[in-house]
Design a protein around this motif. Structure first.
Motif, PDB file in Angstrom:
ATOM      1  N   UNK A 169      15.352  21.123  48.386  1.00  0.00           N
ATOM      2  CA  UNK A 169      13.999  21.444  48.818  1.00  0.00           C
ATOM      3  C   UNK A 169      14.105  22.693  49.683  1.00  0.00           C
ATOM      4  N   UNK A 170      13.607  23.802  49.169  1.00  0.00           N
ATOM      5  CA  UNK A 170      13.803  25.100  49.820  1.00  0.00           C
ATOM      6  C   UNK A 170      12.559  25.425  50.623  1.00  0.00           C
ATOM      7  N   UNK A 171      12.633  25.198  51.938  1.00  0.00           N
ATOM      8  CA  UNK A 171      11.490  25.411  52.828  1.00  0.00           C
ATOM      9  C   UNK A 171      11.678  26.624  53.726  1.00  0.00           C
ATOM     10  N   UNK A 172      12.885  27.156  53.760  1.00  0.00           N
ATOM     11  CA  UNK A 172      13.205  28.333  54.569  1.00  0.00           C
ATOM     12  C   UNK A 172      13.874  29.378  53.688  1.00  0.00           C
ATOM     13  N   UNK A 240      24.093  45.536  56.253  1.00  0.00           N
ATOM     14  CA  UNK A 240      22.726  45.957  56.524  1.00  0.00           C
ATOM     15  C   UNK A 240      21.716  45.181  55.678  1.00  0.00           C
ATOM     16  N   UNK A 241      22.106  44.787  54.458  1.00  0.00           N
ATOM     17  CA  UNK A 241      21.222  43.972  53.632  1.00  0.00           C
ATOM     18  C   UNK A 241      20.955  42.616  54.288  1.00  0.00           C
ATOM     19  N   UNK A 242      21.997  42.015  54.850  1.00  0.00           N
ATOM     20  CA  UNK A 242      21.840  40.725  55.531  1.00  0.00           C
ATOM     21  C   UNK A 242      20.936  40.880  56.754  1.00  0.00           C
ATOM     22  N   UNK A 243      21.196  41.896  57.556  1.00  0.00           N
ATOM     23  CA  UNK A 243      20.409  42.114  58.772  1.00  0.00           C
ATOM     24  C   UNK A 243      18.937  42.342  58.420  1.00  0.00           C
ATOM     25  N   UNK A 244      18.687  43.204  57.431  1.00  0.00           N
ATOM     26  CA  UNK A 244      17.311  43.497  57.032  1.00  0.00           C
ATOM     27  C   UNK A 244      16.609  42.249  56.528  1.00  0.00           C
ATOM     28  N   UNK A 245      17.310  41.442  55.739  1.00  0.00           N
ATOM     29  CA  UNK A 245      16.721  40.213  55.211  1.00  0.00           C
ATOM     30  C   UNK A 245      16.289  39.305  56.353  1.00  0.00           C
ATOM     31  N   UNK A 249      12.330  38.208  57.530  1.00  0.00           N
ATOM     32  CA  UNK A 249      11.972  36.858  57.122  1.00  0.00           C
ATOM     33  C   UNK A 249      10.697  36.402  57.822  1.00  0.00           C
ATOM     34  N   UNK A 250       9.698  36.024  57.037  1.00  0.00           N
ATOM     35  CA  UNK A 250       8.445  35.552  57.621  1.00  0.00           C
ATOM     36  C   UNK A 250       8.441  34.049  57.855  1.00  0.00           C
ATOM     37  N   UNK A 251       9.203  33.308  57.064  1.00  0.00           N
ATOM     38  CA  UNK A 251       9.247  31.851  57.212  1.00  0.00           C
ATOM     39  C   UNK A 251      10.427  31.386  58.054  1.00  0.00           C
ATOM     40  N   UNK A 252      11.331  32.302  58.399  1.00  0.00           N
ATOM     41  CA  UNK A 252      12.553  31.929  59.080  1.00  0.00           C
ATOM     42  C   UNK A 252      13.630  31.574  58.075  1.00  0.00           C
ATOM     43  N   UNK A 253      14.887  31.811  58.449  1.00  0.00           N
ATOM     44  CA  UNK A 253      15.992  31.552  57.525  1.00  0.00           C
ATOM     45  C   UNK A 253      16.528  30.142  57.730  1.00  0.00           C
ATOM     46  N   UNK A 254      17.199  29.640  56.710  1.00  0.00           N
ATOM     47  CA  UNK A 254      17.783  28.303  56.792  1.00  0.00           C
ATOM     48  C   UNK A 254      18.779  28.227  57.952  1.00  0.00           C
ATOM     49  N   UNK A 255      18.987  27.019  58.429  1.00  0.00           N
ATOM     50  CA  UNK A 255      19.865  26.800  59.569  1.00  0.00           C
ATOM     51  C   UNK A 255      21.327  26.757  59.137  1.00  0.00           C
TER      52      UNK A 255
END
Length: 264
Positions: A169-172, A240-245, A249-255
């Motif tokens: 279940x992908x919520x972030x 830089x791709x990781x940092x930019x992502x 992020x508008x929903x926040x990234x997974x923990x």
């Protein structure tokens, strides 16, 4: 083509060497590129733009109107790139006024019964296994792999080269180069096997691991981790791709880890 048991609207633009099998229906305002194969009982509705050398298996429905009560009948599209395979009973809805289009890239494999909702953008070389469901406005990066029966919340972003476990279940948001599993969905390492298969060097994989160790294994919040990464790790396209992502992020990234058994 010349299949008398298929219906092709006179307004559809079909390349000469497209094969359309019996009992398929091609609506008006559809374009299908050279070399594509449309299996039996496929329905391709208004607004579909299908590239070259695509393969669409029986029962698929491409470019149906969105399952969105706000949809007002506006013109919109479902765009599929070249060399993409759409397996049995896949549904891909066209866009809404929000973006005007749903996009699936080139060289993708969308397995049976998957659903791609309105205004999604799926990159190139993506694999979506059986029964994956993308809600509206989802973005999936290049070379991402989504396991069977995963369900993705609307407006989620999934990064390049990531891999999501079946049934998730992908919520972030799921950052690039990572593996995601467990409930709630969590970081369980980087997608090192996938990266090696795609030609990433051992050194490059180690650089990516160093970034995620700071993000997920040092008990920093994301802002602290990004400051440390920018200060201590050499700038590379992947860093830089990781940092930019994460910044975008508008929903926040997974923990981070939720199980002591999780490994890189």
């Amino acid at each position: 083509m010349n299949q008398p048991l298929a219906y092709v609207h006179p307004g559809a633009k079909i390349a000469k060497n497209v094969v359309i099998e019996p009992f398929s229906t091609i609506h008006n305002n559809v374009e299908i590129g050279e070399g594509s194969w449309i299996g039996s009982n496929v329905t391709i509705m208004e607004g579909a733009r299908i590239g070259k050398n695509c393969t669409i298996f029986p029962g698929a429905v491409i470019s149906a109107v969105p399952q969105d009560l706000k949809f007002g009948g506006e013109e919109s599209f479902a765009i599929i790139g070249d060399n993409t395979t759409i397996r049995e009973c896949v549904t891909i809805n066209r866009g809404t006024i929000a973006s005007g289009q749903t996009v699936v890239g080139s060289n993708c494999l969308i397995m049976a019964y998957a659903h791609i909702a309105h205004d999604c953008v799926v990159g190139d070389h993506v694999i979506m296994a059986n029964g994956v469901a993308l809600a509206g406005h989802v973005t999936v990066g290049n070379y991402a792999v989504i396991g069977g029966l995963a369900a993705v919340h609307q407006f989620i972003s999934i990064g390049d080269h990531s891999m999501i476990s079946g049934g998730s279940l992908v919520r972030k948001d799921v950052p690039p180069f990572t593996k995601a599993a467990n409930e709630p969905l969590s970081y369980v390492g980087i997608n090192s096997i996938g990266l090696r298969r795609r030609g990433f060097s051992t050194e490059k994989i180690r650089e990516i691991q160093d970034v995620y160790r700071i993000l997920y294994q040092k008990n920093y919040n994301n802002s602290q981790a990004i400051d440390i990464i920018e200060a201590e790790l050499e700038a590379t396209p992947e860093r830089d791709e990781i940092i930019t992502f994460i910044k975008n992020s508008s929903r926040g990234v997974m923990k981070g880890y939720t199980s002591s058994l999780s490994k890189d």
